[in-house]
Design an enzyme around this catalytic site. Structure first.
Site, PDB file in Angstrom:
ATOM      1  N   PHE A 377       5.539  -1.674  17.616  1.00  0.00           N
ATOM      2  CA  PHE A 377       4.238  -2.028  17.052  1.00  0.00           C
ATOM      3  C   PHE A 377       3.679  -3.327  17.632  1.00  0.00           C
ATOM      4  O   PHE A 377       3.074  -4.145  16.899  1.00  0.00           O
ATOM      5  CB  PHE A 377       4.325  -2.120  15.517  1.00  0.00           C
ATOM      6  N   CYS A 378       3.889  -3.546  18.916  1.00  0.00           N
ATOM      7  CA  CYS A 378       3.399  -4.782  19.569  1.00  0.00           C
ATOM      8  C   CYS A 378       3.932  -6.033  18.884  1.00  0.00           C
ATOM      9  O   CYS A 378       3.218  -7.048  18.773  1.00  0.00           O
ATOM     10  CB  CYS A 378       1.867  -4.835  19.614  1.00  0.00           C
ATOM     11  N   ALA A 379       5.141  -5.949  18.377  1.00  0.00           N
ATOM     12  CA  ALA A 379       5.758  -7.124  17.750  1.00  0.00           C
ATOM     13  C   ALA A 379       7.253  -7.050  18.053  1.00  0.00           C
ATOM     14  O   ALA A 379       8.095  -7.027  17.140  1.00  0.00           O
ATOM     15  CB  ALA A 379       5.489  -7.126  16.249  1.00  0.00           C
TER      16      ALA A 379
END
Ligand code: PLP
Length: 478
Positions: A377-379
């Site tokens: 999730f882009c994290a």
């Protein structure tokens, strides 16, 4: 809690475009699409679509024409700035609203313009989306407050870092709500702390705006939020707009990073005098339709009351957490107890024992008609922390990934809820998850190493093209 305990919030069923759209499953049947991926993007609100359709006949150049259509377009575009200011309670004498593409662009813009002395520190958290981390790395040393093992911000660590770097922290930057665990940060308390240390605060409100009322508070309030960034596509308004709301002085004191038409007052071959705000920051012809859509969404959220939506969502989260317990081998990350609801929005990440996250997501999509997201999730740092991936293992997986094999990438499955979701959506999810854990799914799936995704072995032609929805007929390519 029973399936009838939490209905659809007010009249949302009729307010969302495409809610009853049926799409093909792997076996060729059509099924209502269940969108549990609202943290990525929300479907459009009908009021937003209506506002855009009402505006389109008048659509013309903004700030660049003397004709009546241009005047109408300009007035509507300018007014959209005021609506967004109102949405977050910003004083427009001292704060500006700058439209851009999205949250990512807004943070990048601020990172170019925020005054950061040579040895300045940007204090952030381990929980951030890459969009609120990578732009700062280019400009300053970024230090990050860690998270507890269940994924909450370790505020003691943040306090420690503020002390350790006393006098050098120029900016504190935090997400208003996490796109991984849904945890809502105590943004006003953090603002107070930032200000006490002579820093300003940026709140990445991408995940907050459609779930909690935002109030930046008066400029001289110690809890004032100096900068807030938003993405319209996460607020039921597609059309490609985001906004940066914040202190005018930062932009007045330096030249825009993008220059050209619309940004200037006077230009000679040797001199440039920049225009006032926000024009100097919105280079080129602006996205008027996007701004009108975003303002329409903000008006709906203000009128409907985000608080009403919040209470419906809280009931859904409680219901989801309760029902997910019946799935054997499920591991929920972050807060998994239904009572811990006050500091979270409707984002629930999980894994199923022994089933890769990408396979779970594929089966939900192909066989359940349920849209979720999987991965990091882009994290990536935050997800690695929640999964307990050691730095040695992370380095090994990174090398493998960089060699082009992404099949072992760590990750999770994420459901993210919105005001229009129902208990029936969640029941369908839980039923599918039980089928997956019991091996009662039909397709044979193979993993594509380059992407890590799973695709059904059955030829893709099994999927019929989407049926033409009457509304879509006019615009969809045939
Ligand atoms: C917390 C958070 N910040 C920033 C972003 C980036 O938003 P956008 O892709 O609209 O720029 C996202 C997107 O998911 C997000 O969840």
């Amino acid at each position: 809690m029973t399936g009838t305990g939490v209905g659809r919030s007010s009249d949302w069923a009729t307010r969302i475009v495409g809610l009853d759209l049926e799409l093909p499953l792997l076996d060729g049947r059509l099924a209502r699409y269940i969108n549990l991926d609202n943290a990525a993007t929300t479907p459009p609100l009908r009021e937003v679509l209506d506002a855009v359709l009402r505006f389109l006949p008048y659509y013309s150049s903004v700030h660049r024409g003397a004709g009546m259509k241009s005047r109408v377009s300009t007035a509507a575009y300018d007014e959209a700035h005021h609506t967004i200011a109102r949405f977050v309670g910003a004083n427009t004498h001292t704060n500006t609203v700058i439209f851009g593409k999205n949250t990512t662009e807004a943070i990048n813009k601020l990172s170019y313009r925020y005054p950061l002395p040579e040895d300045a520190i940007v204090l952030s958290t381990l929980m951030e989306h890459h969009s609120n981390d990578l732009p700062w790395r280019r400009r300053a040393r970024v230090v990050r407050a860690t998270a507890t093992s269940d994924g909450r911000l370790d505020e003691d660590d943040l306090d420690r870092l503020l002390e350790t770097h006393r006098g050098r922290v120029a900016l504190v930057t935090v997400s208003g709500a996490s796109n991984v665990t849904g945890f809502v940060q105590p943004i006003h308390r953090l603002a107070r702390k930032a200000h006490a240390h002579g820093a300003r605060i940026l709140v990445d409100a991408a995940q907050l705006a459609a779930h909690r009322p935002i109030d930046v508070k008066p400029d001289d309030d110690p809890e004032h939020l100096d900068f807030v960034v938003l993405s319209a596509h996460k607020m039921y308004a597609p059309f490609g707009t985001g906004a940066l709301v914040g202190a005018k002085d930062v932009f007045q004191d330096s030249a825009p990073e993008y220059r050209g038409g619309g940004t200037v007052d006077v230009v000679t071959p040797d001199e440039v005098h920049w225009a006032g705000l926000p024009d100097r920051e919105e280079a080129g012809s602006p996205n008027a339709v996007g701004a009108i859509a975003m303002a329409a969404a903000a008006r709906v959220l203000m009128d409907t009351g985000v608080a009403t939506m919040q209470s419906h969502e809280a009931s859904l989260v409680a219901y989801a957490l309760e029902r997910l317990r019946s799935v054997s081998g499920i591991r929920i990350y972050g807060e998994s107890h239904p009572s811990g609801l006050s500091d979270r929005v409707g984002v629930i990440p999980f894994n199923l024992d022994g089933v890769p996250h990408a396979l779970v997501a594929a089966i939900l999509g192909y066989e359940g008609g349920i849209g979720v997201r999987n991965g990091c999730f882009c994290a990536q740092p935050y997800v690695a922390h929640l999964l307990g991936v050691s730095s040695r293992e992370a380095a090994r997986l990174a090398r493998q990934s960089l060699m082009g094999d992404r099949s072992a990438r760590p990750g999770m499955v994420r459901i993210s809820l919105a005001a229009y979701n129902t208990v029936e959506d969640l029941d369908a999810l839980v039923e599918m998850l039980i089928r997956i854990t019991e091996g009662r799914y039909h397709g044979a799936y193979r993993q594509v190493p380059e992407s890590g995704d799973y695709v059904p072995d059955t030829p893709i032609t099994v999927l019929r093209p989407p049926p033409c929805h009457p509304e879509a007929a006019a615009v969809l390519p045939s």
